[in-house]
Scaffold this active site. Sequence first.
Site, mmCIF file in Angstrom:
data_model
loop_
_atom_site.group_PDB
_atom_site.id
_atom_site.type_symbol
_atom_site.label_atom_id
_atom_site.label_comp_id
_atom_site.label_asym_id
_atom_site.label_seq_id
_atom_site.Cartn_x
_atom_site.Cartn_y
_atom_site.Cartn_z
ATOM 1 N N SER A 1 0.798 -1.226 0.000
ATOM 2 C CA SER A 1 0.000 0.000 0.000
ATOM 3 C C SER A 1 0.830 1.275 0.000
ATOM 4 O O SER A 1 0.374 2.293 -0.501
ATOM 5 C CB SER A 1 -0.970 -0.005 1.178
ATOM 6 N N HIS B 1 -5.417 -3.149 -2.969
ATOM 7 C CA HIS B 1 -5.058 -2.213 -4.043
ATOM 8 C C HIS B 1 -5.023 -2.855 -5.423
ATOM 9 O O HIS B 1 -4.626 -2.220 -6.396
ATOM 10 C CB HIS B 1 -3.714 -1.561 -3.721
ATOM 11 N N LYS C 1 -12.010 0.964 -1.885
ATOM 12 C CA LYS C 1 -10.973 1.577 -2.714
ATOM 13 C C LYS C 1 -11.456 1.602 -4.163
ATOM 14 O O LYS C 1 -12.342 2.368 -4.478
ATOM 15 C CB LYS C 1 -9.650 0.862 -2.463
#
Length: 395
Positions: free
Chosen positions: A187, A215, A246
Amino acid sequence: MAPNPSCTLMPFSELQLQLDERAAQGLLRQRRTVSGPQAPQLVLDGKPYLSFCSNDYLGLASHPQLVEALQLGAERYGVGAGAAHLVSGHFEAHEQLENELAAFVNKPAALLFSTGYMANLGAVQALTGRDDTVFADKLNHASLNDAMLLSRATVKRYPHCDMEQLAAMLMETKRGRKLICTDAVFSMDGDRAPLPELLGLCEKYDAWLLVDDAHGFGVSGAQGRGSLSFAGVQSPRIIYMATLGKAAGVSGAFVAAEQAVIDTLVNNARSYVYTTATPPALSVALLESLRLIAGGDELRCHLQSLIAQLRAALTGLPWPLMESDTAIQPLLIGENQAALALSMALRERGIWVAAIRPPTVPAGTARLRITLSAAHTASDVDRLTEALYELAQEF
Ligand SMILES: *Cc1c(COP(=O)(O)O)cnc(C)c1O
Protein backbone atom coordinates in the site's frame (compact mmCIF):
# COMPACT_ATOMS: atom_id res chain seq x y z
CA MET A 1 -15.83 12.67 46.80
CA ALA A 2 -14.48 15.70 44.96
CA PRO A 3 -12.14 14.79 42.10
CA ASN A 4 -8.49 15.43 42.87
CA PRO A 5 -7.39 17.92 40.17
CA SER A 6 -3.84 16.60 40.05
CA CYS A 7 -5.14 13.09 39.37
CA THR A 8 -7.54 14.12 36.63
CA LEU A 9 -5.21 16.58 34.88
CA MET A 10 -1.87 14.77 35.02
CA PRO A 11 -2.60 11.98 32.56
CA PHE A 12 -3.73 14.46 29.93
CA SER A 13 -0.79 16.78 30.33
CA GLU A 14 1.39 13.74 29.74
CA LEU A 15 -0.56 12.99 26.55
CA GLN A 16 -0.09 16.61 25.45
CA LEU A 17 3.64 16.31 26.01
CA GLN A 18 3.77 13.22 23.80
CA LEU A 19 1.73 15.00 21.12
CA ASP A 20 4.08 17.98 21.24
CA GLU A 21 7.04 15.64 20.81
CA ARG A 22 5.39 14.07 17.79
CA ALA A 23 4.75 17.50 16.29
CA ALA A 24 8.40 18.48 16.80
CA GLN A 25 9.45 15.39 14.83
CA GLY A 26 7.08 16.25 12.01
CA LEU A 27 4.96 13.20 12.88
CA LEU A 28 1.73 14.72 14.14
CA ARG A 29 -1.26 13.48 12.17
CA GLN A 30 -4.08 15.89 11.49
CA ARG A 31 -7.35 15.59 9.61
CA ARG A 32 -8.77 17.89 6.94
CA THR A 33 -12.45 18.15 6.23
CA VAL A 34 -13.81 17.47 2.77
CA SER A 35 -16.95 19.08 1.42
CA GLY A 36 -18.61 17.47 -1.58
CA PRO A 37 -17.75 14.07 -3.04
CA GLN A 38 -14.40 12.27 -3.33
CA ALA A 39 -12.87 13.35 -6.66
CA PRO A 40 -9.62 14.71 -8.13
CA GLN A 41 -11.12 18.20 -7.72
CA LEU A 42 -11.40 18.12 -3.96
CA VAL A 43 -12.63 20.81 -1.58
CA LEU A 44 -10.61 20.56 1.66
CA ASP A 45 -11.18 22.92 4.56
CA GLY A 46 -13.15 25.09 2.15
CA LYS A 47 -10.38 25.39 -0.48
CA PRO A 48 -10.27 23.67 -3.88
CA TYR A 49 -7.36 21.31 -4.59
CA LEU A 50 -6.25 18.93 -7.29
CA SER A 51 -5.92 15.74 -5.25
CA PHE A 52 -3.58 12.79 -5.76
CA CYS A 53 -4.24 10.95 -2.54
CA SER A 54 -7.41 8.88 -2.70
CA ASN A 55 -7.62 5.13 -3.28
CA ASP A 56 -10.64 5.67 -5.52
CA TYR A 57 -8.64 4.22 -8.42
CA LEU A 58 -11.49 3.95 -10.90
CA GLY A 59 -13.30 7.14 -9.88
CA LEU A 60 -16.37 5.19 -8.74
CA ALA A 61 -16.76 6.74 -5.25
CA SER A 62 -19.18 9.36 -6.55
CA HIS A 63 -20.36 7.61 -9.72
CA PRO A 64 -24.01 8.52 -10.48
CA GLN A 65 -24.98 4.88 -11.06
CA LEU A 66 -23.68 3.95 -7.61
CA VAL A 67 -25.47 6.89 -6.00
CA GLU A 68 -28.68 5.75 -7.66
CA ALA A 69 -28.12 2.13 -6.61
CA LEU A 70 -27.56 3.23 -3.02
CA GLN A 71 -30.81 5.21 -3.10
CA LEU A 72 -32.71 2.21 -4.47
CA GLY A 73 -31.08 0.04 -1.82
CA ALA A 74 -32.17 2.42 0.92
CA GLU A 75 -35.74 2.45 -0.39
CA ARG A 76 -35.82 -1.33 -0.40
CA TYR A 77 -33.95 -2.15 2.82
CA GLY A 78 -33.89 1.07 4.82
CA VAL A 79 -30.71 2.39 6.29
CA GLY A 80 -29.39 0.08 8.98
CA ALA A 81 -28.95 -3.71 9.04
CA GLY A 82 -30.10 -3.68 12.65
CA ALA A 83 -28.24 -6.81 13.77
CA ALA A 84 -25.19 -8.97 13.20
CA HIS A 85 -25.16 -11.37 10.20
CA LEU A 86 -25.72 -14.37 12.48
CA VAL A 87 -28.75 -12.82 14.15
CA SER A 88 -31.13 -11.07 11.76
CA GLY A 89 -28.77 -8.78 9.84
CA HIS A 90 -27.92 -10.98 6.85
CA PHE A 91 -29.97 -9.67 3.91
CA GLU A 92 -30.61 -10.92 0.36
CA ALA A 93 -28.37 -8.17 -1.04
CA HIS A 94 -25.47 -9.34 1.15
CA GLU A 95 -26.02 -12.93 0.03
CA GLN A 96 -26.19 -12.01 -3.65
CA LEU A 97 -23.09 -9.84 -3.39
CA GLU A 98 -21.13 -12.64 -1.69
CA ASN A 99 -22.09 -15.06 -4.48
CA GLU A 100 -21.14 -12.61 -7.22
CA LEU A 101 -17.85 -11.69 -5.55
CA ALA A 102 -16.87 -15.34 -5.17
CA ALA A 103 -17.60 -16.01 -8.85
CA PHE A 104 -15.79 -12.83 -9.90
CA VAL A 105 -12.53 -13.85 -8.20
CA ASN A 106 -12.95 -17.52 -9.10
CA LYS A 107 -13.38 -18.91 -5.59
CA PRO A 108 -16.06 -21.31 -4.25
CA ALA A 109 -17.36 -18.93 -1.56
CA ALA A 110 -17.02 -15.42 -0.14
CA LEU A 111 -17.86 -13.61 3.08
CA LEU A 112 -18.51 -9.89 3.52
CA PHE A 113 -16.87 -7.92 6.32
CA SER A 114 -17.60 -4.35 7.38
CA THR A 115 -14.06 -3.16 6.64
CA GLY A 116 -10.78 -4.55 5.34
CA TYR A 117 -9.24 -4.02 8.74
CA MET A 118 -11.87 -6.28 10.27
CA ALA A 119 -11.57 -8.86 7.49
CA ASN A 120 -7.86 -9.28 8.15
CA LEU A 121 -8.33 -9.39 11.92
CA GLY A 122 -11.08 -11.98 11.54
CA ALA A 123 -9.39 -14.20 8.98
CA VAL A 124 -6.04 -14.53 10.71
CA GLN A 125 -7.58 -14.88 14.17
CA ALA A 126 -10.08 -17.52 13.04
CA LEU A 127 -7.60 -19.62 11.08
CA THR A 128 -4.58 -19.63 13.41
CA GLY A 129 -3.97 -19.98 17.14
CA ARG A 130 -1.29 -20.57 19.75
CA ASP A 131 0.22 -23.65 18.11
CA ASP A 132 0.42 -22.12 14.66
CA THR A 133 2.83 -19.80 12.84
CA VAL A 134 2.06 -16.76 10.75
CA PHE A 135 4.69 -15.58 8.26
CA ALA A 136 4.44 -11.99 7.14
CA ASP A 137 6.16 -9.61 4.77
CA LYS A 138 7.69 -6.75 6.78
CA LEU A 139 5.90 -4.17 4.63
CA ASN A 140 2.42 -5.66 5.08
CA HIS A 141 -0.49 -3.38 5.97
CA ALA A 142 -0.98 -2.51 9.64
CA SER A 143 -4.23 -4.49 9.76
CA LEU A 144 -2.37 -7.73 8.95
CA ASN A 145 0.23 -6.92 11.61
CA ASP A 146 -2.50 -6.34 14.20
CA ALA A 147 -4.27 -9.51 13.05
CA MET A 148 -1.19 -11.62 13.77
CA LEU A 149 -0.97 -10.28 17.32
CA LEU A 150 -4.64 -10.97 17.94
CA SER A 151 -4.30 -14.55 16.66
CA ARG A 152 -1.73 -15.40 19.38
CA ALA A 153 0.16 -17.46 16.79
CA THR A 154 3.95 -17.33 16.57
CA VAL A 155 4.85 -14.49 14.23
CA LYS A 156 7.77 -14.60 11.78
CA ARG A 157 8.29 -11.51 9.64
CA TYR A 158 10.47 -11.79 6.55
CA PRO A 159 12.27 -8.95 4.74
CA HIS A 160 10.19 -7.42 1.97
CA CYS A 161 9.53 -10.04 -0.75
CA ASP A 162 12.57 -12.09 0.38
CA MET A 163 11.61 -15.60 -0.70
CA GLU A 164 14.87 -17.19 0.49
CA GLN A 165 14.40 -15.97 4.05
CA LEU A 166 10.79 -17.04 3.97
CA ALA A 167 11.74 -20.51 2.73
CA ALA A 168 14.27 -20.83 5.56
CA MET A 169 11.64 -19.81 8.12
CA LEU A 170 9.12 -22.26 6.70
CA MET A 171 11.66 -25.06 6.73
CA GLU A 172 12.50 -24.60 10.41
CA THR A 173 8.82 -24.53 11.44
CA LYS A 174 7.84 -28.08 12.22
CA ARG A 175 4.55 -27.97 14.03
CA GLY A 176 1.15 -26.38 13.68
CA ARG A 177 -0.58 -24.65 10.80
CA LYS A 178 1.43 -22.29 8.63
CA LEU A 179 -0.15 -19.16 7.20
CA ILE A 180 1.75 -16.73 4.98
CA CYS A 181 0.23 -13.25 4.87
CA THR A 182 1.03 -10.73 2.19
CA ASP A 183 -0.27 -7.58 0.57
CA ALA A 184 -0.69 -8.30 -3.16
CA VAL A 185 0.09 -4.65 -3.98
CA PHE A 186 1.99 -3.00 -1.12
CA SER A 187 0.00 0.00 0.00
CA MET A 188 2.82 2.46 0.64
CA ASP A 189 5.19 1.21 -2.08
CA GLY A 190 2.96 0.22 -4.98
CA ASP A 191 5.02 -2.85 -5.86
CA ARG A 192 3.62 -6.37 -6.14
CA ALA A 193 4.20 -9.52 -4.08
CA PRO A 194 5.68 -12.46 -6.01
CA LEU A 195 2.47 -14.51 -5.83
CA PRO A 196 3.62 -17.49 -7.99
CA GLU A 197 6.75 -17.90 -5.83
CA LEU A 198 4.73 -17.54 -2.63
CA LEU A 199 2.29 -20.20 -3.79
CA GLY A 200 5.21 -22.44 -4.74
CA LEU A 201 6.54 -22.17 -1.17
CA CYS A 202 3.07 -22.92 0.21
CA GLU A 203 2.94 -26.11 -1.82
CA LYS A 204 6.44 -27.14 -0.86
CA TYR A 205 6.01 -26.49 2.88
CA ASP A 206 2.29 -27.21 3.20
CA ALA A 207 1.30 -23.65 4.10
CA TRP A 208 -1.70 -21.42 3.31
CA LEU A 209 -1.48 -18.01 1.69
CA LEU A 210 -3.59 -15.02 2.73
CA VAL A 211 -3.47 -12.44 -0.07
CA ASP A 212 -4.64 -8.92 0.82
CA ASP A 213 -5.64 -7.37 -2.50
CA ALA A 214 -6.89 -4.00 -1.21
CA HIS A 215 -5.06 -2.21 -4.04
CA GLY A 216 -5.43 -4.79 -6.81
CA PHE A 217 -9.12 -5.67 -6.77
CA GLY A 218 -10.95 -3.77 -9.51
CA VAL A 219 -7.71 -2.48 -11.00
CA SER A 220 -5.44 -5.44 -11.77
CA GLY A 221 -6.13 -8.52 -13.86
CA ALA A 222 -8.64 -9.23 -16.62
CA GLN A 223 -11.84 -7.19 -16.05
CA GLY A 224 -10.38 -6.00 -12.75
CA ARG A 225 -10.68 -9.46 -11.18
CA GLY A 226 -7.63 -8.70 -9.06
CA SER A 227 -4.07 -9.74 -8.41
CA LEU A 228 -4.63 -13.52 -8.59
CA SER A 229 -5.92 -13.11 -12.13
CA PHE A 230 -3.08 -10.65 -12.89
CA ALA A 231 -0.46 -13.15 -11.69
CA GLY A 232 -2.27 -16.15 -13.20
CA VAL A 233 -2.33 -18.06 -9.92
CA GLN A 234 -5.19 -19.95 -8.31
CA SER A 235 -5.18 -22.58 -5.60
CA PRO A 236 -7.38 -23.80 -2.74
CA ARG A 237 -4.44 -22.82 -0.51
CA ILE A 238 -5.02 -19.16 -1.31
CA ILE A 239 -7.34 -17.20 0.97
CA TYR A 240 -8.16 -14.06 -0.96
CA MET A 241 -9.13 -10.82 0.75
CA ALA A 242 -10.05 -7.54 -0.94
CA THR A 243 -11.53 -4.26 0.17
CA LEU A 244 -14.58 -2.57 -1.31
CA GLY A 245 -13.84 1.01 -0.28
CA LYS A 246 -10.97 1.58 -2.71
CA ALA A 247 -11.37 0.80 -6.44
CA ALA A 248 -14.92 -0.47 -5.80
CA GLY A 249 -15.75 3.01 -4.51
CA VAL A 250 -18.09 2.05 -1.65
CA SER A 251 -17.15 0.44 1.68
CA GLY A 252 -16.45 -2.94 3.22
CA ALA A 253 -14.37 -5.96 2.31
CA PHE A 254 -14.62 -9.66 1.59
CA VAL A 255 -12.70 -12.87 2.03
CA ALA A 256 -13.03 -15.49 -0.73
CA ALA A 257 -11.83 -19.06 -0.24
CA GLU A 258 -12.84 -22.73 -0.01
CA GLN A 259 -16.25 -23.30 1.59
CA ALA A 260 -14.71 -24.84 4.72
CA VAL A 261 -12.59 -21.72 5.23
CA ILE A 262 -15.59 -19.44 4.83
CA ASP A 263 -17.71 -21.56 7.20
CA THR A 264 -14.88 -21.39 9.74
CA LEU A 265 -14.86 -17.60 9.48
CA VAL A 266 -18.64 -17.44 9.92
CA ASN A 267 -18.24 -19.43 13.14
CA ASN A 268 -14.92 -18.17 14.51
CA ALA A 269 -14.03 -14.75 13.15
CA ARG A 270 -14.79 -12.46 16.07
CA SER A 271 -14.81 -9.32 13.91
CA TYR A 272 -17.55 -11.00 11.86
CA VAL A 273 -19.64 -12.56 14.62
CA TYR A 274 -19.66 -9.68 17.08
CA THR A 275 -20.47 -6.76 14.87
CA THR A 276 -23.51 -5.27 13.16
CA ALA A 277 -23.80 -6.18 9.48
CA THR A 278 -23.08 -3.39 7.00
CA PRO A 279 -26.21 -1.68 5.65
CA PRO A 280 -27.67 -3.93 2.92
CA ALA A 281 -28.11 -0.81 0.76
CA LEU A 282 -24.30 -0.70 0.49
CA SER A 283 -24.41 -4.20 -0.99
CA VAL A 284 -26.91 -2.99 -3.59
CA ALA A 285 -24.45 -0.22 -4.51
CA LEU A 286 -21.61 -2.76 -4.58
CA LEU A 287 -23.50 -5.06 -6.95
CA GLU A 288 -23.67 -2.12 -9.35
CA SER A 289 -20.00 -1.33 -8.69
CA LEU A 290 -19.10 -4.91 -9.61
CA ARG A 291 -20.83 -4.41 -12.97
CA LEU A 292 -18.93 -1.17 -13.58
CA ILE A 293 -15.65 -2.85 -12.61
CA ALA A 294 -16.23 -5.81 -14.94
CA GLY A 295 -17.09 -3.46 -17.81
CA GLY A 296 -14.37 -0.97 -16.86
CA ASP A 297 -11.59 -1.79 -19.34
CA GLU A 298 -11.61 1.79 -20.61
CA LEU A 299 -11.17 3.16 -17.10
CA ARG A 300 -8.27 0.77 -16.44
CA CYS A 301 -6.71 1.63 -19.80
CA HIS A 302 -6.89 5.33 -19.05
CA LEU A 303 -5.41 4.75 -15.58
CA GLN A 304 -2.51 2.81 -17.13
CA SER A 305 -1.81 5.65 -19.57
CA LEU A 306 -1.74 8.16 -16.67
CA ILE A 307 0.72 5.91 -14.79
CA ALA A 308 2.98 5.72 -17.86
CA GLN A 309 2.69 9.49 -18.37
CA LEU A 310 3.66 10.25 -14.76
CA ARG A 311 6.59 7.84 -14.71
CA ALA A 312 7.98 9.17 -17.98
CA ALA A 313 7.58 12.78 -16.84
CA LEU A 314 9.20 12.51 -13.39
CA THR A 315 12.52 10.90 -14.35
CA GLY A 316 14.41 14.22 -14.11
CA LEU A 317 13.54 15.01 -10.47
CA PRO A 318 16.08 14.84 -7.61
CA TRP A 319 13.74 12.40 -5.85
CA PRO A 320 13.24 8.92 -7.33
CA LEU A 321 9.86 7.41 -8.04
CA MET A 322 9.74 4.00 -6.38
CA GLU A 323 9.54 0.92 -8.62
CA SER A 324 5.82 0.45 -9.28
CA ASP A 325 3.49 -0.28 -12.17
CA THR A 326 0.34 0.33 -10.13
CA ALA A 327 -1.74 3.42 -9.35
CA ILE A 328 0.40 3.93 -6.23
CA GLN A 329 3.44 5.96 -7.33
CA PRO A 330 5.47 7.02 -4.30
CA LEU A 331 8.13 9.70 -4.66
CA LEU A 332 10.90 8.83 -2.20
CA ILE A 333 12.00 11.92 -0.24
CA GLY A 334 13.76 10.48 2.85
CA GLU A 335 13.49 12.87 5.80
CA ASN A 336 10.15 13.49 7.49
CA GLN A 337 10.42 17.27 7.49
CA ALA A 338 11.49 17.38 3.83
CA ALA A 339 8.53 15.22 2.78
CA LEU A 340 6.23 17.39 4.85
CA ALA A 341 7.68 20.63 3.43
CA LEU A 342 7.27 19.38 -0.13
CA SER A 343 3.71 18.32 0.54
CA MET A 344 3.00 21.78 2.05
CA ALA A 345 4.58 23.57 -0.90
CA LEU A 346 2.40 21.57 -3.31
CA ARG A 347 -0.58 22.53 -1.21
CA GLU A 348 0.26 26.20 -1.62
CA ARG A 349 0.06 25.53 -5.34
CA GLY A 350 -3.36 23.95 -4.93
CA ILE A 351 -2.22 20.32 -5.20
CA TRP A 352 -2.87 17.75 -2.51
CA VAL A 353 -0.46 14.82 -2.13
CA ALA A 354 -0.08 13.05 1.20
CA ALA A 355 3.31 12.87 2.91
CA ILE A 356 3.69 9.39 4.38
CA ARG A 357 5.99 9.16 7.38
CA PRO A 358 7.03 6.60 10.00
CA PRO A 359 5.66 4.52 11.57
CA THR A 360 3.56 3.92 8.45
CA VAL A 361 6.82 3.50 6.49
CA PRO A 362 10.38 2.68 7.73
CA ALA A 363 12.44 5.56 9.20
CA GLY A 364 14.33 7.54 6.58
CA THR A 365 11.92 6.62 3.78
CA ALA A 366 9.31 9.37 4.12
CA ARG A 367 7.61 9.82 0.81
CA LEU A 368 4.94 11.57 -1.17
CA ARG A 369 2.40 8.90 -1.94
CA ILE A 370 1.01 9.94 -5.30
CA THR A 371 -2.05 7.93 -6.24
CA LEU A 372 -3.65 8.16 -9.63
CA SER A 373 -7.27 7.55 -10.54
CA ALA A 374 -9.11 7.00 -13.78
CA ALA A 375 -10.93 10.20 -12.83
CA HIS A 376 -7.72 12.20 -13.42
CA THR A 377 -7.01 13.74 -16.82
CA ALA A 378 -3.67 13.93 -18.62
CA SER A 379 -3.58 17.66 -17.88
CA ASP A 380 -4.04 16.95 -14.14
CA VAL A 381 -0.86 14.87 -14.32
CA ASP A 382 0.87 17.68 -16.25
CA ARG A 383 -0.05 20.13 -13.50
CA LEU A 384 1.48 17.90 -10.81
CA THR A 385 4.59 17.35 -12.93
CA GLU A 386 5.13 21.07 -13.52
CA ALA A 387 4.70 21.88 -9.83
CA LEU A 388 7.20 19.19 -8.80
CA TYR A 389 9.84 20.48 -11.25
CA GLU A 390 9.33 24.03 -9.99
CA LEU A 391 9.76 22.89 -6.40
CA ALA A 392 12.83 20.82 -7.27
CA GLN A 393 14.51 24.14 -8.19
CA GLU A 394 13.66 25.63 -4.80
CA PHE A 395 14.44 22.67 -2.54
C1 LIG B 1 -6.90 -0.08 3.15
C2 LIG B 1 -6.28 -1.37 3.44
C3 LIG B 1 -6.86 -2.28 4.34
C4 LIG B 1 -8.02 -1.89 5.21
O1 LIG B 1 -9.19 -1.81 4.47
P1 LIG B 1 -10.39 -0.90 5.01
O2 LIG B 1 -11.57 -1.38 4.28
O3 LIG B 1 -10.00 0.50 4.68
O4 LIG B 1 -10.47 -1.12 6.48
C5 LIG B 1 -6.31 -3.53 4.47
N1 LIG B 1 -5.21 -3.88 3.78
C6 LIG B 1 -4.60 -3.03 2.93
C7 LIG B 1 -3.38 -3.48 2.19
C8 LIG B 1 -5.11 -1.75 2.75
O5 LIG B 1 -4.50 -0.88 1.93
